[in-house]
Design a protein around this motif. Structure first.
Motif, short mmCIF file in Angstrom:
data_model
loop_
_atom_site.label_atom_id
_atom_site.label_comp_id
_atom_site.label_asym_id
_atom_site.label_seq_id
_atom_site.Cartn_x
_atom_site.Cartn_y
_atom_site.Cartn_z
N GLU A 31 36.44 37.43 29.77
CA GLU A 31 37.25 36.21 30.09
C GLU A 31 37.67 36.26 31.52
O GLU A 31 37.43 35.51 32.36
CB GLU A 31 38.52 35.98 29.23
N GLN A 32 38.08 37.55 31.77
CA GLN A 32 38.82 37.76 33.15
C GLN A 32 37.72 37.70 34.19
O GLN A 32 37.72 37.22 35.35
CB GLN A 32 39.29 39.11 33.09
N ASN A 34 38.67 40.13 26.20
CA ASN A 34 39.58 39.83 27.42
C ASN A 34 39.06 40.32 28.93
O ASN A 34 39.15 39.17 29.88
CB ASN A 34 40.82 40.76 27.32
N LEU A 35 38.36 41.27 29.03
CA LEU A 35 37.75 41.40 30.34
C LEU A 35 36.59 40.60 30.43
O LEU A 35 36.69 39.89 31.52
CB LEU A 35 36.89 42.77 30.17
#
Lengths: 561, 319
Positions: free
Chosen positions: B57-58, B54-55
């Protein structure tokens, strides 16, 4: 003894000493030299020289390089150039011994009582400051005038010295003004603080003859109108004869002869003076051009800066086997550029150079080794044209290896032969360039070019940096070698006396064009074109009053046109 | 100002910009080559694979490198240096105050060091090869030879501990008044001055001695000028180009090379900031600081080039 006789003053008719400005007695000047690989030693540059100068008179100091002329001249300002020391004698200026004046006293007289005009004004002006600031600097420093007065005086002097735009030329920087003009600005700078004495140190030597005559006339007028006394240092007797009242001949730091100008040039008493007066003349019978030239320059045009600055315009000349073509003209006329075009260093834009009936490649890099061998060059500055870390043997041996593959004993034998040909002998084989005199260096360069057995040697001002007697020797050598080796010369020079001595045919160049071309006798016989006339009439002659006559002739010519 | 000067100056500035762009590529590439994963570094060893993904991607870490470079550069051109990973603070804001502090310290050091070095150089030329010359050269070389941290601690020992004239810790913040600020930087500025003095002094001396061989120096001497006036009026103006060059190199050092001195005196400048974040492996901060240092270096060298061009009378006053 003749030497003793010469030391007495020429005007021994009981002149009162009140008019005496400068009185140098038994001057002795020494310097410490550091020869490579040896302990430092002290050498004497000036031996017991005495002279006196009266107010408003001009004394010419003449001699070859190393004669001590400049050293004596600068001693009148208590100045020793480089590690030079004044170790004996007295220098009495305006009645007091300046050697005892102390640093403050010396500073007070420099730029105030005595001013100096250097040989190269281009180098002697500070590039960072405007001319006017430099011209009035000494005047302001010594407080003889305020800024406005000093500038007014400077402008008046610019006018007197016939400088263009006298009101505004001071606002320019040294690089914006030509060499001849700078030399006049420097004279104005020396006159500005109204000194009693000016030391002129070869002030016209670096100038073209056509410029020299104007500067010389300007200096002479300025001296006459301001009643300043002068020491005029030069190696050119014809020049000094125009401006001085008396002449002192020096050699190796010793006085040779001292007398009135007329006596020195008309009735020299010493053998050395006689040699100086009568140098120049070499009888060289002009050869008729052969049937076919081996090198032809046809309609060559060349330019620097990608075609922007045209330096050669449609130049055509021919060179015949074992003959000499002299190319003469002032600086910037394209003489050396012609040599660069022939050697391929500057490929011509148009036109061709034909050698033995076939065209030479334009670019140096495209020429085969054999073509390189056939065209050799000798330069003005012999000492920078040799690697200081190579011996004479290596320097002369290099073309033997490069062109003929000679090695070892065969090469050494040929080097020795070449050294004999240039009248030096094989004792020089292990010497370094720094151990040779100026003339010997140039001889080694000649031997190096001969080693390639070329058909043509291009000589670019090869005698210009040499003393007249040494130059004379080099010219004779070149003529002898031409007989023996059947080599042709392209001889570039600005000196017409040299042209007369060596040339078979002559090309006069002006602003990139050949303005007159033909056999020597034809080129040097009237009727002349305007430029050749100007050039010929500008060469100083060893005759009192020549300058006035020449200047008058030029004025008449320009009025007539 | 005439056209050849303008052309040369424009040319230098353009070259500087190209160089800066090239450096930004190098800095970006360099930090990419470093081992380790930013997301991992932020979340620590115990992070779950989902959180890491997730990170990434972020943060845009899945984009190709060139795209990330373009994003990064685009941000910088708009004053956005990103956020520090370690603290989550906006880098531009943090750097703003620290750059001001560093420039203040560098300016204080430069105001003393540059004129002092030039005057000492002039004096050394005046008494060349004599006692004064040797004394100046000796002292200047000695002060340069000592490492900065040694000079720093010696200064602290005497001026802060023994005599208690100046503070040993140079902490300042936005609310510190000017005089107090000045007092705080006296010791670090002195340390920096001692470090850069010799280089500039020796270079000034060498450049002027070179000019002293010229014929126009003899002309000045024969006008009766005093030795020091000859050096000041006639030699120095012609030695400006090399002197400015070495001065600019040292000014760059004052800004870029202050790391050690700032750490010793706990001065909140760029150097200290950089050291802190290198330790924390905070890549965006390192990139930003690296780029700023490179910009300072290039700018000062352009200034030196332009000064040399303008100091040349041949270019300033064409024929």
């Amino acid at each position: 003894m003749a030497g003793k006789q010469a030391k007495t003053r020429p005007m021994a008719d009981g002149q009162a000493s009140s008019g005496k400005l400068l009185d140098i007695r038994n001057l002795r000047i020494e310097a410490t030299v550091y020869p490579p690989g040896e302990a430092p030693k002290t050498i004497t540059l000036v031996h017991d020289v005495s002279l006196t100068l009266e107010k408003g008179k001009v004394l010419g100091l003449i001699g070859e390089s190393g004669a001590g002329k400049s050293t004596i001249g600068l001693s009148s300002m208590a100045y020793g150039r480089g590690g030079v020391r004044i170790t004996g004698g007295e220098v009495i200026l305006n009645g007091r011994d300046i050697m005892k004046a102390g640093p403050r006293g010396v500073r007070a007289l420099r730029g105030r009582e005595v001013c100096y005009v250097a040989q190269s004004a281009a180098a002697a002006f500070n590039p960072a400051h405007k001319l006017i600031d430099q011209v009035v600097e000494a005047t302001l420093l010594h407080g003889t005038a305020n800024r406005a007065e000093a500038e007014k005086r400077a402008v008046a002097l610019f006018k007197k010295l016939s400088l263009p735009n006298p009101e505004t030329i001071g606002e320019r920087y040294p690089h914006q003004v030509s060499g001849g003009q700078l030399q006049r600005v420097m004279t104005a700078m020396a006159l500005c603080s109204e000194p009693d004495l000016i030391v002129f140190d070869e002030p016209t030597t670096a100038l073209d003859v056509t410029t020299q005559i104007d500067v010389l006339a300007a200096i002479k007028d300025a001296i006459r109108d301001t009643h300043v006394a002068a020491l005029y240092i030069t190696h050119d007797l014809a020049v000094v004869a125009q401006v001085s009242d008396e002449i002192m001949v020096l050699r190796h730091g010793r006085l040779v002869e001292w007398g009135g100008t007329r006596q020195i040039i008309k009735e020299p008493r010493q053998e050395y003076t006689n040699a100086l007066v009568s140098v120049h003349e070499i009888e060289h019978q002009e050869q008729q051009p052969g049937t076919t030239p081996f090198l032809s320059v046809k309609n060559v045009t060349a330019a620097y800066g990608g075609g922007h600055v045209k330096v050669l315009k449609n130049v055509s000349v021919d060179i015949y086997p074992a003959q000499t073509l002299a190319v003469v003209g002032e600086s910037g006329s394209g003489k050396s550029t012609l040599a660069r075009a022939i050697t391929g260093l500057l490929p011509p834009e148009q036109g061709t150079v034909t050698f033995d009936g076939r065209p030479l490649a334009n670019r140096l890099a495209d020429r085969p080794k054999e073509d390189l061998r056939q065209l050799q060059m000798i330069y003005q500055m012999a000492d920078v044209a040799m690697n200081p870390r190579q011996t004479v043997g290596t320097i002369i041996g290099r073309p033997l290896e490069f062109y003929f593959g000679m090695k070892g004993r065969e090469r050494d034998k040929r080097v020795a032969e070449l050294l004999d040909e240039i009248e030096m002998g094989k004792g020089f084989i292990d010497r370094y360039p720094a151990e040779l005199s100026g003339g010997q260096k140039q001889r080694v360069c000649i031997a190096r070019s001969l080693a390639a057995k070329p058909k043509l040697i291009i000589c670019d001002e090869v005698t210009s940096a040499l003393d007249p007697l040494v130059a004379h020797g080099i010219l004779k050598l070149l003529l002898n070698l031409q007989q023996v080796e059947k080599v042709a010369y392209l001889f570039i020079t600005h000196d017409l006396a040299t042209v007369k001595s060596i040339a078979d045919s002559v090309a006069v160049m002006y602003r990139g064009e050949v303005v007159r071309y033909g056999s020597k006798s034809k080129v040097l016989t009237p009727p002349f074109d305007a430029y050749t006339d100007l050039l010929l009439s500008s060469v100083p002659e060893m005759e009192i009053g020549w300058l006035e006559k020449a200047i008058k002739g030029r004025r008449m010519a320009s009025a007539g046109n | 100002m005439s056209s050849p000067i303008l052309r040369l100056v424009a040319q230098r500035i353009l070259l500087g910009l190209v160089l800066l762009l090239a450096v930004s590529v190098l800095i970006f590439a360099g930090t990419q080559i470093l081992p380790g994963d930013v997301a991992q570094a932020i979340l620590g060893q115990s992070a779950t694979p989902e959180a890491l993904a997730n990170l990434r991607e972020q943060l845009g870490l899945n984009d190709p490198a060139w795209l990330r470079y373009v994003h990064w550069l685009w941000g910088i051109l708009h004053g956005d240096f990103g956020t520090a990973q370690s603290s989550g603070l906006d880098i531009a804001t943090s750097i703003g105050t620290r750059l001001k502090n560093t420039l203040f310290l560098a300016a204080c050091a430069a105001i003393v060091a540059v004129p002092l070095a030039i005057v000492l150089g002039l004096i050394a030329v005046r008494y060349r090869n004599g006692f004064v010359d040797k004394l100046i050269s000796g002292l200047a070389l000695a002060s340069t030879s000592f490492p900065e941290f040694f000079i720093g601690y010696v200064l602290i020992y005497f001026f802060a501990v023994k005599w208690q004239i100046f503070p040993s810790i140079s902490t300042v913040d936005d609310s510190t008044p000017f005089l107090e600020r000045l007092q705080a930087v006296v010791l670090p500025a002195t340390a920096l001055t001692l470090v850069v003095l010799a280089h500039m002094m020796r270079m000034t001396r060498a450049a002027i001695l070179n000019v002293m061989q010229s014929a126009y120096i003899e002309t000045a001497e024969l006008k009766g000028l005093k030795a020091f006036d000859i050096i000041r009026k006639h030699a120095f103006p012609n030695a400006i180009a090399p002197v400015v060059n070495v001065v600019m190199l040292n000014l760059a050092y004052l800004i870029v090379g202050v790391v050690v001195v700032e750490v010793i005196f706990v001065y909140p400048g760029m150097g200290q900031y950089l050291v802190d974040h290198v330790a924390k492996r905070d890549v965006p901060v390192v990139q930003a600081v690296g780029l700023i240092f490179a910009a300072v270096y290039i700018t000062l060298n352009i200034v030196a080039d332009i000064a040399a061009i303008v100091a040349n009378p041949r270019l300033r006053h064409p024929k």
